[in-house]
Design a protein around this motif. Structure first.
Motif, mmCIF file in Angstrom:
data_model
loop_
_atom_site.group_PDB
_atom_site.id
_atom_site.type_symbol
_atom_site.label_atom_id
_atom_site.label_comp_id
_atom_site.label_asym_id
_atom_site.label_seq_id
_atom_site.Cartn_x
_atom_site.Cartn_y
_atom_site.Cartn_z
ATOM 1 N N ALA A 1 0.825 -1.214 0.000
ATOM 2 C CA ALA A 1 0.000 0.000 0.000
ATOM 3 C C ALA A 1 0.855 1.259 0.000
ATOM 4 N N ALA A 2 1.999 1.213 0.698
ATOM 5 C CA ALA A 2 2.878 2.386 0.773
ATOM 6 C C ALA A 2 3.887 2.426 -0.355
ATOM 7 N N ARG A 3 3.916 1.356 -1.167
ATOM 8 C CA ARG A 3 4.891 1.224 -2.258
ATOM 9 C C ARG A 3 6.322 1.285 -1.721
ATOM 10 N N LEU A 4 6.517 0.568 -0.620
ATOM 11 C CA LEU A 4 7.832 0.401 -0.020
ATOM 12 C C LEU A 4 8.117 -1.084 0.096
ATOM 13 N N SER A 5 9.346 -1.404 0.348
ATOM 14 C CA SER A 5 9.697 -2.804 0.561
ATOM 15 C C SER A 5 9.627 -3.131 2.048
ATOM 16 N N PRO A 6 9.331 -4.370 2.403
ATOM 17 C CA PRO A 6 9.380 -4.764 3.818
ATOM 18 C C PRO A 6 10.745 -4.471 4.440
ATOM 19 N N LYS A 7 11.811 -4.607 3.649
ATOM 20 C CA LYS A 7 13.155 -4.311 4.155
ATOM 21 C C LYS A 7 13.258 -2.851 4.577
ATOM 22 N N ALA A 8 12.697 -1.949 3.766
ATOM 23 C CA ALA A 8 12.728 -0.525 4.113
ATOM 24 C C ALA A 8 11.932 -0.269 5.380
ATOM 25 N N LEU A 9 10.773 -0.917 5.527
ATOM 26 C CA LEU A 9 9.965 -0.726 6.727
ATOM 27 C C LEU A 9 10.701 -1.210 7.973
ATOM 28 N N ARG A 10 11.404 -2.327 7.852
ATOM 29 C CA ARG A 10 12.171 -2.813 9.003
ATOM 30 C C ARG A 10 13.279 -1.824 9.374
ATOM 31 N N LEU A 11 13.897 -1.210 8.352
ATOM 32 C CA LEU A 11 14.934 -0.220 8.617
ATOM 33 C C LEU A 11 14.342 1.004 9.318
ATOM 34 N N LEU B 1 0.011 5.186 6.772
ATOM 35 C CA LEU B 1 0.416 5.228 5.364
ATOM 36 C C LEU B 1 0.928 6.605 4.960
ATOM 37 N N GLU B 2 0.284 7.658 5.450
ATOM 38 C CA GLU B 2 0.715 9.009 5.058
ATOM 39 C C GLU B 2 2.152 9.275 5.490
ATOM 40 N N ARG B 3 2.505 8.886 6.721
ATOM 41 C CA ARG B 3 3.869 9.079 7.192
ATOM 42 C C ARG B 3 4.849 8.226 6.394
ATOM 43 N N ALA B 4 4.436 7.003 6.061
ATOM 44 C CA ALA B 4 5.308 6.128 5.277
ATOM 45 C C ALA B 4 5.593 6.719 3.904
ATOM 46 N N ARG B 5 4.556 7.267 3.284
ATOM 47 C CA ARG B 5 4.748 7.862 1.956
ATOM 48 C C ARG B 5 5.612 9.122 2.038
ATOM 49 N N LEU B 6 5.413 9.915 3.098
ATOM 50 C CA LEU B 6 6.236 11.113 3.275
ATOM 51 C C LEU B 6 7.704 10.728 3.424
ATOM 52 N N ALA C 1 9.138 8.090 2.230
ATOM 53 C CA ALA C 1 9.612 7.622 0.928
ATOM 54 C C ALA C 1 9.913 8.794 0.001
ATOM 55 N N TRP C 2 9.054 9.801 0.010
ATOM 56 C CA TRP C 2 9.275 10.968 -0.848
ATOM 57 C C TRP C 2 10.541 11.715 -0.437
ATOM 58 N N LEU C 3 10.729 11.873 0.863
ATOM 59 C CA LEU C 3 11.912 12.580 1.343
ATOM 60 C C LEU C 3 13.183 11.799 1.030
ATOM 61 N N ARG C 4 13.089 10.479 1.079
ATOM 62 C CA ARG C 4 14.239 9.648 0.708
ATOM 63 C C ARG C 4 14.581 9.839 -0.766
ATOM 64 N N ARG C 5 13.544 9.968 -1.596
ATOM 65 C CA ARG C 5 13.788 10.183 -3.023
ATOM 66 C C ARG C 5 14.467 11.520 -3.271
ATOM 67 N N LEU C 6 14.227 12.499 -2.396
ATOM 68 C CA LEU C 6 14.939 13.782 -2.492
ATOM 69 C C LEU C 6 16.398 13.649 -2.094
ATOM 70 N N GLY C 7 16.726 12.528 -1.425
ATOM 71 C CA GLY C 7 18.092 12.343 -0.956
ATOM 72 C C GLY C 7 18.319 12.881 0.443
ATOM 73 N N ARG D 1 13.603 12.292 10.095
ATOM 74 C CA ARG D 1 12.945 12.099 11.382
ATOM 75 C C ARG D 1 12.475 13.445 11.938
ATOM 76 N N GLN D 2 13.321 14.461 11.813
ATOM 77 C CA GLN D 2 12.958 15.790 12.304
ATOM 78 C C GLN D 2 11.773 16.358 11.533
ATOM 79 N N VAL D 3 11.806 16.219 10.203
ATOM 80 C CA VAL D 3 10.738 16.767 9.359
ATOM 81 C C VAL D 3 9.405 16.097 9.665
#
Length: 357
Positions: free
Chosen positions: A12-22, A48-53, A55-61, A68-70
């Motif tokens: 649903a979040a379009r993430l991998s289980p590995k990323a969620l564990r991290l 889900l909203e926090r998970a997607r946020l 993921a988006w911030l990770r894509r920004l690098g 975590r702060q954001v």
């Protein structure tokens, strides 16, 4: 809706289980529940909203610590943090781009053997376009980026407004290219040709059948800058306390001054002082002035439309450009002077300071 398994939540979040564990291990996104025997993680759909946020911030690098702060901030404060982060990314990218351009020039034999990263220069810049106090439309466009500065002044009307935008849009792709210093003039000339072709299409569809604009622009590569100019927009240079106009107006009145038939003082009040003899018209055969210049740390450049240069005296321009302040503050003062003088025309300005990186 009940809790989701880590697999269902990951889909649903379009993430991998590995990323969620991290994210769980780092405290970024804790599961809503953990099975005491299997250790299996379960998530609430409201996460889900926090998970997607994340993921988006990770894509920004963005680094995980900053993410975590954001994520813990209110939306408005979080937006400001993202904007600050991206501004820093763009500044760092501009520095690396200039270093890459220097290396391309140096390794290909087009750069100076004595120039190195410690002597590289860059620019701090600001741009603005104002309608003034009289005009009901604004055909002036100002643009400033890390490698391109430009001002265009369209002849009044819908065609002129579109023409000025098209002229600068044709130059903007040069911002994304590492153009070697030796190729700057050619790249600018090609872009102006593309601009004239775009203006031709605008003129063909305009009710009046024409679309005209002036253009003054600078393209940078290391300490070299190429200048293209056509019309009566202007470029000025402040160096060592002196201000120099480094463009020549392509107007009927200026041609009379060049021939000795008018004095500069008479030209300033001539009723036809805005009549252009050269501009981008979309008819082909545009003859812009092209020149190559060497920038020096401490230089200050001003590009402007005639809405500034015709109402603010040269001595006042010199005073403002010579004063302390960043480009944004200089623009504020220049625009204020234009308004104090009645601002009968649109005003477009770009100010850039050359600094050592």
């Amino acid at each position: 809706m009940g809790l989701l398994t880590i697999g269902a939540f990951a889909r649903a979040a379009r993430l991998s289980p590995k990323a969620l564990r991290l994210y769980d291990e780092l405290g970024l996104l804790r599961p809503a529940a953990v099975d005491g025997e299997s250790g299996y993680r379960f998530y609430d759909p409201t996460q889900l909203e926090r998970a997607r946020l994340i993921a988006w911030l990770r894509r920004l690098g963005m680094p995980l610590a900053r993410i975590r702060q954001v994520c813990d901030l209110e939306p408005k404060a979080a937006a400001e943090q993202v904007a600050d982060y991206w501004a820093q990314v763009m500044a760092d990218t501009a520095v690396r781009e200039r270093l890459a351009t220097f290396l391309v020039d140096y390794l290909s034999g087009r750069g100076s053997a004595v120039e190195d990263a410690d002597t590289m220069i860059g620019i701090r810049y600001a741009a603005r376009s104002e309608s003034g106090l009289v005009r009901t439309s604004n055909e002036d466009v100002a643009y400033a980026g890390a490698r391109l500065l430009a001002v265009a002044d369209g002849v009044r009307g819908p065609g002129g407004s579109l023409a000025s935008v098209a002229a600068i849009d044709a130059l903007k792709p040069l911002e994304m290219k590492a153009v070697p210093a030796g190729d700057l003039l050619g790249a600018l000339a090609d872009a102006v040709t593309q601009a004239d072709r775009a203006i031709q299409g605008i003129a063909e569809s305009a009710p009046s059948g024409d679309a005209v604009t002036t253009l003054t622009a600078m393209l940078w590569s290391g300490s070299q800058l190429a200048l293209v100019h056509i019309g009566d927009t202007r470029a000025y240079l402040l160096r060592d306390g002196e201000v120099f106009q480094i463009t020549h107006d392509h107007t009927y009145v200026q041609s009379l001054v060049d021939e000795g038939r008018l004095s500069p003082e008479e030209a300033a009040s001539h009723p036809q002082r805005s009549l252009l003899v050269r501009a981008l018209t979309g008819m082909g055969g545009a003859r812009p002035d092209l020149s190559l210049h060497t920038a020096v740390a401490g230089d200050r450049y001003l590009l402007c439309s005639d809405g500034l240069s015709t109402v603010v005296a040269a001595e006042s321009l010199r005073g403002v450009l010579s004063a302390a302040g960043d480009p944004e503050q200089v623009l504020d003062e220049l625009v204020r002077l234009a308004y104090d003088a009645g601002a009968p025309d649109n005003i477009a300005c770009v100010v850039a300071d050359v600094v050592t990186l």
